[in-house]
Design a protein around this motif. Structure first.
Motif, PDB file in Angstrom:
ATOM      1  N   GLY A 181       0.764  -1.185  -0.045  1.00  0.00           N
ATOM      2  CA  GLY A 181       0.107   0.101  -0.056  1.00  0.00           C
ATOM      3  C   GLY A 181       0.773   1.239  -0.050  1.00  0.00           C
ATOM      4  N   ALA A 182       2.233   1.207  -0.244  1.00  0.00           N
ATOM      5  CA  ALA A 182       3.040   2.485  -0.073  1.00  0.00           C
ATOM      6  C   ALA A 182       2.772   3.513  -1.350  1.00  0.00           C
ATOM      7  CB  ALA A 182       4.461   2.166  -0.329  1.00  0.00           C
ATOM      8  N   GLU A 183       2.653   4.715  -1.045  1.00  0.00           N
ATOM      9  CA  GLU A 183       2.368   5.652  -2.201  1.00  0.00           C
ATOM     10  C   GLU A 183       3.809   5.820  -3.198  1.00  0.00           C
ATOM     11  OE1 GLU A 183       0.011   8.176  -2.505  1.00  0.00           O
ATOM     12  OE2 GLU A 183      -1.069   6.870  -1.383  1.00  0.00           O
ATOM     13  N   VAL A 184       5.128   5.620  -2.537  1.00  0.00           N
ATOM     14  CA  VAL A 184       6.416   5.613  -3.260  1.00  0.00           C
ATOM     15  C   VAL A 184       7.275   4.880  -2.869  1.00  0.00           C
ATOM     16  CG1 VAL A 184       8.284   7.066  -3.959  1.00  0.00           C
ATOM     17  CG2 VAL A 184       6.158   8.266  -3.577  1.00  0.00           C
ATOM     18  N   ILE A 185       7.982   3.881  -3.796  1.00  0.00           N
ATOM     19  CA  ILE A 185       8.938   3.038  -3.827  1.00  0.00           C
ATOM     20  C   ILE A 185      10.079   3.490  -4.234  1.00  0.00           C
ATOM     21  CG2 ILE A 185       9.727   0.591  -4.038  1.00  0.00           C
ATOM     22  CD1 ILE A 185       7.561   0.787  -2.007  1.00  0.00           C
ATOM     23  N   TYR A 190       9.126   3.803  -8.241  1.00  0.00           N
ATOM     24  CA  TYR A 190       7.600   3.491  -8.637  1.00  0.00           C
ATOM     25  C   TYR A 190       6.939   4.343  -7.640  1.00  0.00           C
ATOM     26  CZ  TYR A 190       9.235  -0.722 -10.627  1.00  0.00           C
ATOM     27  OH  TYR A 190       9.890  -1.521 -11.721  1.00  0.00           O
ATOM     28  N   HIS A 191       5.843   5.107  -8.324  1.00  0.00           N
ATOM     29  CA  HIS A 191       4.833   5.686  -7.306  1.00  0.00           C
ATOM     30  C   HIS A 191       3.387   5.642  -8.008  1.00  0.00           C
ATOM     31  CE1 HIS A 191       4.646   9.201 -10.056  1.00  0.00           C
ATOM     32  NE2 HIS A 191       6.083   8.856 -10.489  1.00  0.00           N
ATOM     33  N   ARG A 192       2.653   6.121  -7.187  1.00  0.00           N
ATOM     34  CA  ARG A 192       0.995   6.235  -7.482  1.00  0.00           C
ATOM     35  C   ARG A 192       1.148   7.436  -8.134  1.00  0.00           C
ATOM     36  NH1 ARG A 192      -3.210   4.043  -2.948  1.00  0.00           N
ATOM     37  NH2 ARG A 192      -4.571   4.621  -4.973  1.00  0.00           N
ATOM     38  N   LYS A 193      -0.007   7.458  -9.205  1.00  0.00           N
ATOM     39  CA  LYS A 193      -0.534   8.981  -9.645  1.00  0.00           C
ATOM     40  C   LYS A 193      -0.607  10.021  -8.622  1.00  0.00           C
ATOM     41  CE  LYS A 193      -2.478   6.905 -13.806  1.00  0.00           C
ATOM     42  NZ  LYS A 193      -3.383   6.605 -14.805  1.00  0.00           N
ATOM     43  N   ASP A 194      -0.097  11.102  -8.600  1.00  0.00           N
ATOM     44  CA  ASP A 194      -0.339  12.075  -7.584  1.00  0.00           C
ATOM     45  C   ASP A 194      -0.037  11.593  -6.251  1.00  0.00           C
ATOM     46  OD1 ASP A 194      -1.265  14.144  -9.460  1.00  0.00           O
ATOM     47  OD2 ASP A 194      -3.272  13.384  -9.288  1.00  0.00           O
ATOM     48  N   PRO A 195       1.174  11.073  -5.980  1.00  0.00           N
ATOM     49  CA  PRO A 195       1.352  10.338  -4.647  1.00  0.00           C
ATOM     50  C   PRO A 195       1.436  11.507  -3.463  1.00  0.00           C
ATOM     51  CG  PRO A 195       3.548  10.903  -5.813  1.00  0.00           C
ATOM     52  CD  PRO A 195       2.277  11.509  -6.708  1.00  0.00           C
ATOM     53  N   ILE A 196       0.789  10.792  -2.327  1.00  0.00           N
ATOM     54  CA  ILE A 196       1.138  11.748  -0.972  1.00  0.00           C
ATOM     55  C   ILE A 196       2.242  11.409  -0.424  1.00  0.00           C
ATOM     56  CG2 ILE A 196      -0.209  12.191   1.092  1.00  0.00           C
ATOM     57  CD1 ILE A 196      -2.812  11.051  -0.256  1.00  0.00           C
ATOM     58  N   PHE A 197       3.009  12.509  -0.204  1.00  0.00           N
ATOM     59  CA  PHE A 197       4.446  12.467   0.515  1.00  0.00           C
ATOM     60  C   PHE A 197       4.213  12.487   2.087  1.00  0.00           C
ATOM     61  CE2 PHE A 197       8.211  14.728   2.270  1.00  0.00           C
ATOM     62  CZ  PHE A 197       8.916  13.621   2.100  1.00  0.00           C
ATOM     63  N   GLU A 198       4.523  11.465   2.802  1.00  0.00           N
ATOM     64  CA  GLU A 198       4.340  11.749   4.251  1.00  0.00           C
ATOM     65  C   GLU A 198       5.961  11.960   4.857  1.00  0.00           C
ATOM     66  OE1 GLU A 198       2.777   9.214   8.017  1.00  0.00           O
ATOM     67  OE2 GLU A 198       3.325   7.921   6.322  1.00  0.00           O
ATOM     68  N   SER A 199       5.594  13.005   5.908  1.00  0.00           N
ATOM     69  CA  SER A 199       6.919  13.231   6.540  1.00  0.00           C
ATOM     70  C   SER A 199       6.351  13.209   8.143  1.00  0.00           C
ATOM     71  CB  SER A 199       7.299  14.424   6.270  1.00  0.00           C
ATOM     72  OG  SER A 199       8.887  14.625   6.964  1.00  0.00           O
ATOM     73  N   LEU A 200       7.250  13.180   9.127  1.00  0.00           N
ATOM     74  CA  LEU A 200       6.966  13.625  10.348  1.00  0.00           C
ATOM     75  C   LEU A 200       7.937  14.869  11.067  1.00  0.00           C
ATOM     76  CD1 LEU A 200       9.063  12.203  12.295  1.00  0.00           C
ATOM     77  CD2 LEU A 200       7.735  10.423  12.313  1.00  0.00           C
ATOM     78  N   TYR A 201       7.323  15.639  11.765  1.00  0.00           N
ATOM     79  CA  TYR A 201       8.023  16.530  12.491  1.00  0.00           C
ATOM     80  C   TYR A 201       8.793  16.080  13.616  1.00  0.00           C
ATOM     81  CZ  TYR A 201      10.249  20.470  14.886  1.00  0.00           C
ATOM     82  OH  TYR A 201      10.928  21.063  15.644  1.00  0.00           O
ATOM     83  N   ILE A 202      10.178  16.034  13.834  1.00  0.00           N
ATOM     84  CA  ILE A 202      10.924  15.736  14.735  1.00  0.00           C
ATOM     85  C   ILE A 202      11.768  16.555  15.583  1.00  0.00           C
ATOM     86  CG2 ILE A 202      12.783  14.949  13.437  1.00  0.00           C
ATOM     87  CD1 ILE A 202      13.073  12.352  14.957  1.00  0.00           C
TER      88      ILE A 202
END
Length: 473
Positions: free
Chosen positions: A251-255, A293-305
């Protein structure tokens, strides 16, 4: 309760009022990092953030703080968002005992929609931004990194899924910090001893179950995918990497597929860490990205640390506590009640235990220091009685202030290992550790005056339920 993919979880957060979508235009720097810190400052029930209008990146979406509250952590497990932290702990422990849950293999995945083989440019593909103003560059800090044991490649349990900070060093190059206590450092050492590159796959924007499992201190031969299945209550879906024998989250957005280059090191850092300090710059390995590899219009996830508490602390709090709890219960099944190791990734751990005899709690503290996580973390272990809730800090402080005697109940052990990121270690990676025994003395210890503890009023539990229901209306 399993989520189909990252977007499915975001939809659930939206339905539950736990996702705030920001449609106004924002600057990558400093707005995204500032928003990540700001939402962390607003309490422990805050929503996730989804930014849909980022200057310089057409149609890019960035998600932050997705697991940055106890409400969102509860939803990750399919629980009501109001579930108390202690209940989440025991539910996580119950699911932990279901491990392993076998995986489900798929032939293709949604991220196969788009493939990049040539002219890879991470600066074009990913909406990159600095989290803290003193960071040495742009980082991927919530990506699942997959690698295999190079001496036992057929052993599924020795395939590791971990979360490691990675600095973007060039169009197709990343720097990675493989902390010695983590499995990927073992895999890299094995590969470099043979003079070979280490194949890795990097998954961005994953379902919360695998992110949680990847952040859990499992044994070396325990599969994070099989733990993700235990967490979500059904088999976790994986698909084979196109360039290696690695398995990646379906289920990843980007590989990003690549390899850690044998023998190559470059300066990496500084980076604002979970300790609330910059970790400085060090010579670290380099990853060459060979395919995307990526989905069309991928959602990029990050976290603030950064300065606790941030999303990191919610992400790794309970799943750090539960392995310590289970490992201590293996040694002392009748005594251990609960473990709270939610503070700075378990550098401080609070253990609630019965005392079988005088000095027993101190032995429990020593055992905590020798668990897999305790070896690299657990700098301070606090022991409290079984009727003290380790998740209730006022109760813990009461136990420390009335039960602990500085002459009898403080044990220090010199020159033990700790992760090098601990800013108090000297040299980096070495520290003294401390055990504070705040349990009630039992025979043959006879000191103190503890024979007349207060009783809880008889109907307290009933009234807790009544008043809780009233407050929720």
């Amino acid at each position: 309760m399993a989520y189909k993919d990252f977007r499915d979880f975001l939809n659930t957060l939206h339905k539950e009022g736990q996702l705030l979508t920001v449609t106004d235009e924002v600057q990558p720097d400093p707005d995204l990092g500032s928003a990540g810190q700001a939402i962390s400052n607003l309490g422990d029930q805050t929503p996730g953030l989804l930014f849909t209008n980022i200057y310089g990146y057409n149609n890019a979406k960035v998600a932050l703080n997705v697991m940055g509250s106890w409400s969102n952590h509860a939803l990750m497990m399919g629980l009501p968002k109001s579930t108390p932290v202690k209940e989440q702990f025991f539910e996580f422990a119950r699911r932990y005992e279901k491990f392993p849950v076998k995986v489900k293999r798929e032939e293709t995945a949604p991220f196969h929609e788009c493939e990049i083989k040539d002219d890879i440019n991470l600066f074009d593909l990913l909406p990159l931004f600095r989290l803290n103003q003193g960071d040495g560059g742009y980082y991927l800090d919530k990506a699942c990194v997959i690698s295999r044991d190079q001496h036992d490649k057929e052993n599924f349990g020795k395939q590791n899924v971990g979360i490691y900070r990675m600095q973007v060093k060039g169009k197709d190059r990343l720097g990675i910090q493989p902390v010695p206590q983590h499995d990927i450092a073992i895999h890299l050492k094995q590969a470099e001893e043979k003079g070979e590159n280490l194949p890795v796959s990097i998954a961005l924007g994953c379902e919360p179950a695998i992110v949680t499992a990847a952040a859990t201190p499992l044994h070396y031969d325990q599969s994070e995918y099989e733990m993700a299945g235990a967490i979500q209550g059904e088999p976790y879906r994986i698909v084979k990497s196109q360039l290696s024998d690695l398995d990646v989250p379906w289920g990843a957005e980007v590989i990003l597929e690549g390899e850690i280059l044998a023998g190559e090191r470059e300066y990496e850092g500084p980076f604002g860490e979970f300790t609330g300090h910059y970790s400085g710059g060090r010579s670290m390995p380099v990853i060459k990205i060979n395919r995307v590899y990526h989905r069309k219009d991928p959602i990029f996830e990050s976290l603030y640390i950064g300065m606790p508490w941030t999303e990191t602390d919610y992400l790794i709090g309970i799943n750090t506590s539960v392995p310590l709890y289970q490992q201590l219960k293996e040694a002392y099944p009748e005594e251990i009640e609960a473990v709270n190791a939610m503070y700075t990734h378990g550098l401080v751990a609070i253990v609630s235990t019965k005392s079988r005899y005088g000095g027993f709690a101190k032995a429990v503290g020593m055992r905590a220091l020798t668990t897999p996580h305790g070896l690299g973390y657990c700098k301070l272990v606090i022991l409290v009685d079984e009727d003290v809730d380790p998740f209730n800090l006022p109760q813990v402080m009461w136990a420390l202030s009335t039960k602990m005697h500085p002459k009898h109940d403080v044990i220090t052990v010199p020159n033990l290992s700790v992760l090098p990121l601990d800013p108090g270690s000297e040299p980096a990676g070495i520290t003294d550790k401390m055990i504070l025994d705040a349990t009630t003395p039992v025979a043959p210890e006879t000191r103190g005056h503890y024979s007349q503890p207060l009783d809880t009023p008889l109907e307290t539990e009933k009234w807790e339920k009544i008043l809780t229901n009233m407050m929720q209306k």
